[in-house]
Design an enzyme around this catalytic site. Structure first.
Site, PDB file in Angstrom:
ATOM      1  N   ASP A 154      35.779  39.350  36.013  1.00  0.00           N
ATOM      2  CA  ASP A 154      36.135  41.008  35.586  1.00  0.00           C
ATOM      3  C   ASP A 154      36.303  41.762  36.776  1.00  0.00           C
ATOM      4  O   ASP A 154      35.455  41.916  37.722  1.00  0.00           O
ATOM      5  CB  ASP A 154      34.829  41.600  34.501  1.00  0.00           C
ATOM      6  CG  ASP A 154      35.624  42.782  33.827  1.00  0.00           C
ATOM      7  OD1 ASP A 154      36.717  42.915  33.953  1.00  0.00           O
ATOM      8  OD2 ASP A 154      34.829  43.332  33.212  1.00  0.00           O
ATOM      9  N   LYS A 183      33.566  43.391  27.424  1.00  0.00           N
ATOM     10  CA  LYS A 183      33.367  44.281  28.857  1.00  0.00           C
ATOM     11  C   LYS A 183      31.954  45.084  28.920  1.00  0.00           C
ATOM     12  O   LYS A 183      31.524  45.252  30.028  1.00  0.00           O
ATOM     13  CB  LYS A 183      34.457  45.619  28.316  1.00  0.00           C
ATOM     14  CG  LYS A 183      34.919  46.194  29.576  1.00  0.00           C
ATOM     15  CD  LYS A 183      35.386  45.654  30.524  1.00  0.00           C
ATOM     16  CE  LYS A 183      36.851  45.790  30.583  1.00  0.00           C
ATOM     17  NZ  LYS A 183      37.486  45.187  31.993  1.00  0.00           N
ATOM     18  N   LYS A 189      42.541  56.775  33.460  1.00  0.00           N
ATOM     19  CA  LYS A 189      41.177  56.558  32.890  1.00  0.00           C
ATOM     20  C   LYS A 189      40.183  57.641  33.322  1.00  0.00           C
ATOM     21  O   LYS A 189      40.134  58.179  34.727  1.00  0.00           O
ATOM     22  CB  LYS A 189      40.461  55.334  33.361  1.00  0.00           C
ATOM     23  CG  LYS A 189      39.299  54.926  32.648  1.00  0.00           C
ATOM     24  CD  LYS A 189      38.782  53.672  33.054  1.00  0.00           C
ATOM     25  CE  LYS A 189      37.905  53.637  34.045  1.00  0.00           C
ATOM     26  NZ  LYS A 189      37.277  52.427  34.448  1.00  0.00           N
ATOM     27  N   LYS A 248      32.957  42.340  38.525  1.00  0.00           N
ATOM     28  CA  LYS A 248      31.944  43.085  38.088  1.00  0.00           C
ATOM     29  C   LYS A 248      30.604  42.221  37.866  1.00  0.00           C
ATOM     30  O   LYS A 248      29.519  42.770  37.858  1.00  0.00           O
ATOM     31  CB  LYS A 248      32.290  43.704  36.651  1.00  0.00           C
ATOM     32  CG  LYS A 248      32.866  45.137  36.630  1.00  0.00           C
ATOM     33  CD  LYS A 248      32.823  45.785  35.528  1.00  0.00           C
ATOM     34  CE  LYS A 248      33.909  45.782  34.625  1.00  0.00           C
ATOM     35  NZ  LYS A 248      35.203  46.493  35.162  1.00  0.00           N
TER      36      LYS A 248
HETATM   37  P1  NAI Z   1      47.117  44.922  29.805  1.00  0.00           P
HETATM   38  O1  NAI Z   1      46.577  44.970  28.328  1.00  0.00           O
HETATM   39  O2  NAI Z   1      48.163  46.054  30.128  1.00  0.00           O
HETATM   40  O3  NAI Z   1      47.778  43.763  30.141  1.00  0.00           O
HETATM   41  C1  NAI Z   1      47.240  42.585  29.730  1.00  0.00           C
HETATM   42  C2  NAI Z   1      48.570  41.578  29.557  1.00  0.00           C
HETATM   43  O4  NAI Z   1      48.026  40.374  29.044  1.00  0.00           O
HETATM   44  C3  NAI Z   1      49.414  42.042  28.510  1.00  0.00           C
HETATM   45  O5  NAI Z   1      50.735  42.072  28.868  1.00  0.00           O
HETATM   46  C4  NAI Z   1      49.308  41.005  27.280  1.00  0.00           C
HETATM   47  O6  NAI Z   1      50.377  40.832  26.635  1.00  0.00           O
HETATM   48  C5  NAI Z   1      48.781  39.693  28.112  1.00  0.00           C
HETATM   49  N1  NAI Z   1      48.194  38.418  27.396  1.00  0.00           N
HETATM   50  C6  NAI Z   1      47.077  38.711  26.323  1.00  0.00           C
HETATM   51  N2  NAI Z   1      46.676  37.598  26.114  1.00  0.00           N
HETATM   52  C7  NAI Z   1      47.206  36.516  26.811  1.00  0.00           C
HETATM   53  C8  NAI Z   1      47.338  35.301  27.018  1.00  0.00           C
HETATM   54  N3  NAI Z   1      46.593  34.340  26.310  1.00  0.00           N
HETATM   55  N4  NAI Z   1      48.334  34.748  27.789  1.00  0.00           N
HETATM   56  C9  NAI Z   1      49.275  35.516  28.603  1.00  0.00           C
HETATM   57  N5  NAI Z   1      49.192  36.644  28.536  1.00  0.00           N
HETATM   58  C10 NAI Z   1      48.326  37.243  27.592  1.00  0.00           C
HETATM   59  O7  NAI Z   1      45.835  44.977  30.432  1.00  0.00           O
HETATM   60  P2  NAI Z   1      45.589  45.448  32.210  1.00  0.00           P
HETATM   61  O8  NAI Z   1      45.171  46.759  32.183  1.00  0.00           O
HETATM   62  O9  NAI Z   1      46.540  44.898  32.874  1.00  0.00           O
HETATM   63  O10 NAI Z   1      44.186  44.696  32.545  1.00  0.00           O
HETATM   64  C11 NAI Z   1      44.141  43.362  32.553  1.00  0.00           C
HETATM   65  C12 NAI Z   1      42.734  42.828  32.292  1.00  0.00           C
HETATM   66  O11 NAI Z   1      41.931  43.256  33.332  1.00  0.00           O
HETATM   67  C13 NAI Z   1      42.178  43.303  31.104  1.00  0.00           C
HETATM   68  O12 NAI Z   1      41.176  42.127  30.606  1.00  0.00           O
HETATM   69  C14 NAI Z   1      41.344  44.209  31.587  1.00  0.00           C
HETATM   70  O13 NAI Z   1      40.144  44.585  30.953  1.00  0.00           O
HETATM   71  C15 NAI Z   1      40.802  43.825  33.112  1.00  0.00           C
HETATM   72  N6  NAI Z   1      40.588  44.693  33.863  1.00  0.00           N
HETATM   73  C16 NAI Z   1      41.432  45.905  34.211  1.00  0.00           C
HETATM   74  C17 NAI Z   1      41.063  47.061  34.979  1.00  0.00           C
HETATM   75  C18 NAI Z   1      42.022  47.936  35.295  1.00  0.00           C
HETATM   76  O14 NAI Z   1      41.381  48.755  35.807  1.00  0.00           O
HETATM   77  N7  NAI Z   1      43.233  47.964  34.936  1.00  0.00           N
HETATM   78  C19 NAI Z   1      39.950  46.679  35.847  1.00  0.00           C
HETATM   79  C20 NAI Z   1      39.181  45.737  35.288  1.00  0.00           C
HETATM   80  C21 NAI Z   1      39.242  44.761  34.801  1.00  0.00           C
HETATM   81  C1  DG6 Z   2      37.476  51.017  30.286  1.00  0.00           C
HETATM   82  O1  DG6 Z   2      36.183  50.758  30.876  1.00  0.00           O
HETATM   83  C2  DG6 Z   2      38.558  49.699  30.492  1.00  0.00           C
HETATM   84  C3  DG6 Z   2      38.046  48.728  31.552  1.00  0.00           C
HETATM   85  O2  DG6 Z   2      38.791  47.550  31.693  1.00  0.00           O
HETATM   86  C4  DG6 Z   2      37.747  49.293  32.880  1.00  0.00           C
HETATM   87  O3  DG6 Z   2      38.823  50.081  33.349  1.00  0.00           O
HETATM   88  C5  DG6 Z   2      37.609  48.274  34.018  1.00  0.00           C
HETATM   89  O4  DG6 Z   2      36.926  47.210  33.499  1.00  0.00           O
HETATM   90  C6  DG6 Z   2      37.365  48.850  35.205  1.00  0.00           C
HETATM   91  O5  DG6 Z   2      35.960  49.075  34.943  1.00  0.00           O
HETATM   92  P1  DG6 Z   2      34.970  49.748  36.293  1.00  0.00           P
HETATM   93  O6  DG6 Z   2      33.806  50.029  35.736  1.00  0.00           O
HETATM   94  O7  DG6 Z   2      35.043  48.595  37.391  1.00  0.00           O
HETATM   95  O8  DG6 Z   2      35.827  50.917  36.688  1.00  0.00           O
END
Ligand code: NAI
Ligand code: DG6
Length: 537
Positions: free
Chosen positions: A316, A365, A420, A493
């Protein structure tokens, strides 16, 4: 500017007979110093801590040739995947764009590797600190040179996926779109039970069939083909796809490497897509990093990585709230102030938030966000009563010792999009029953905080594949580092660590471990901030 190629203009050469440079490698002799502590409980009720300094000799070898490297992202078409792709393209092609503040220049702000410096030492002539770019300490891949690819269950081409994400300024999107229009995510593994049901409508690019073994084979073939097509030496794979629910840990299913492979053959329900990717990467010897919170690395998966001497890292991405928390909680506890309650609230309106609005995915999460202060509180038994082995709490659970109340709330608010909002209330106990309350609010584009972390994880994971060591004079072999790359913890994380060892959540300690390891590979002593010269006559 941060996107300039510092490594072509600034070099570090270590002037020591403990360091040998050849065209191929930097080899160092390194004395590792630590302190072993034995706790002796005396009959009179006192405890004696017997501290023994220990030293151990290591040799480290770092291959100097930076390989042609590919980064394959799982979830490439999501907010992080599209944002980092556009960011790299803008940096690579030097694309500037206008927003309401004027002309913007691309950079890699937020990247530990590309936008931070480390203290190399002191200039004896002036007595001043000398700082160098993190990325110059050892030869590292430049993000502009990464060849990008990946998978997504949504088949939208990357230009349209970027527009769907609504992260970057329109004028930038407009200019990088032609480069991204040709990029199309590969079909991916989709087991609907693992992510929120609300994601179903975007799942139009999924691997056919139900056979998990065939899915592992397909992902392996994709990695090989990507490598071949782009003439790559190495591929790093990062999961930046949706947060999955936790997999149940079941004896005979995912508890050992052999059982996990058997479970894949038997199409067992508890093998998640992220674990399918992990298995494929381990078998292809492609380092695999999990940027989401689910327990991809079930015990059998860690054992499989160990068996193949493959590299894995997770879990994460640690971006805003949790990074600040690891610093703030540590500051309070190390100052002798006792956090009693940490209440963390956040809302966001991107697809990550939509997926997390489902309870089982939120739970993953919540777990990853919740563990971040555990070790720092447990480290101060003057403030917190330690756990009593064997003791049960009123509800029959194992006693975990005293710790602050800690709650995590995440709400989906579509209108705020990627902006966010995170709010934290830290309530602590002061001297003589006083109260101290700190409120922290963080408002930012979530994906612009997260995307540079994908680079750091990729660049450091790649570097770790080029570092080998010998432990002691009798060690004849150069050994690869241990499979679980806990040195990546700064960006994660809930760091996965070598089984049986402690997790370090302190951001400062995580950074120091990483930079001191790089120093070790140059034969330099760890940075202690002792600065004796400034404290003696
Ligand atoms: P998002 O939802 O925009 O992108 C995720 C993508 O994964 C989507 O395009 C979806 O279609 C695809 N997907 C889902 N299952 C799949 C699979 N089995 N194989 C291939 N593709 C698949 O999410 P975002 O914002 O890009 O975040 C991505 C990940 O990173 C999430 O799990 C999120 O919790 C984690 N994360 C994000 C943070 C952020 O600040 N954006 C911070 C910490 C963690
Ligand atoms: C809401 O908390 C969505 C999450 O995917 C966070 O944005 C992401 O895990 C980032 O969390 P943090 O605590 O590192 O800012």
């Amino acid at each position: 500017p941060t996107n300039a190629r510092h490594e072509q203009r600034e070099f570090i050469r270590v002037n020591s007979d403990k360091v040998q440079y050849t065209n191929e490698a930097i080899t160092t002799d390194y004395k590792y110093l630590n302190t072993h502590v034995e706790k002796v409980h005396h009959d009179d009720g006192t405890t004696e801590y017997v501290a023994t300094p220990i030293e151990r000799q290591y040799q480290f070898k770092t291959e100097r040739k930076v390989p042609r490297t590919g980064l394959m992202m799982v979830g490439w078409g999501g907010n992080n995947g599209t944002t980092i792709t556009a960011t790299i393209l803008a940096n690579k092609h030097n694309i500037t764009w206008h927003n309401k503040d004027g002309v913007q220049v691309p950079n890699y702000y937020g990247s530990l590797v590309r936008a931070s410096t480390i203290r190399l030492g002191t200039d004896p002539a002036t007595g001043k600190d000398v700082w160098v770019p993190f990325s110059n300490v050892l030869p590292m891949v430049h993000p502009n040179d990464l060849v990008l690819g990946g998978w997504d269950i949504s088949g939208l081409p990357m230009d349209q996926a970027m527009a769907r994400s609504k992260v970057l300024d329109y004028d930038l999107q407009r200019q990088v779109a032609p480069y991204m229009a040709e990029m199309k995510p590969l079909a991916s593994v989709y087991y609907p039970d693992f992510i929120a049901q609300n994601q179903e409508e975007r799942a139009d690019n999924t691997l056919p069939g139900q056979s998990k073994a065939a899915h592992v084979d397909q992902i392996r073939a994709d990695i090989r083909e990507f490598k071949r097509q782009n003439n790559l030496d190495k591929v790093i794979v990062v999961w930046t796809a949706n947060t999955e629910r936790y997999s149940e840990i079941l004896a005979g299913v995912n508890d050992t490497a052999d059982n996990l492979l058997k479970a894949v053959e038997q199409n067992h329900d508890e093998v998640s897509p992220s674990t399918i990717f992990a298995i494929a990467c381990i078998l292809e010897n492609a380092p695999y990093v999990n940027g989401a919170p689910q327990n991809t690395f079930v015990p059998g998966c860690i054992e499989l990585a160990e068996k193949h001497k493959a590299f894995i890292g997770g879990d994460d991405l640690k971006t805003g709230q949790t990074k600040v928390k690891s610093v703030l909680a540590e500051f309070l506890v190390n100052a002798g102030i006792k956090p009693l309650s940490i209440a963390s609230y956040n809302h966001l309106g991107n697809n990550d938030g939509y997926n997390l609005s489902s309870q089982r995915q939120f739970k993953s999460k919540e777990i990853s966000k919740a563990s971040v202060v555990d070790d720092c509180c447990a480290a101060n038994h003057l403030l917190y009563r330690p756990a009593v082995p064997g003791k049960k709490t009123a509800d029959g659970k194992a006693d975990k010792g005293e710790h602050p109340d800690h709650c995590i709330v995440i709400k989906y608010q579509p209108a705020v999009g990627d902006q966010k909002v995170a709010m934290d209330d830290y309530t602590s106990e002061l001297c003589m029953g006083g109260r101290n309350r700190l409120y922290v609010t963080n408002l930012c584009e979530d994906s612009l905080l997260a995307s540079p972390l994908l680079l750091d994880l990729t660049i450091l994971a790649e570097l770790m594949t080029r570092i080998t060591y010998k432990a002691g004079a009798d060690d004849k072999e150069w050994n690869s580092m241990y499979s679980v790359l806990s040195l990546l913890s700064y960006s994660l994380k809930a760091p996965v660590v070598k089984p049986g060892t402690d997790v370090v959540n302190s951001l400062n300690r995580q950074r120091a471990a990483c930079t001191n390891f790089l120093r070790a590979c140059l034969g330099l002593a760890p940075e202690s901030d002792l600065l004796l010269e400034t404290r003696v006559w």
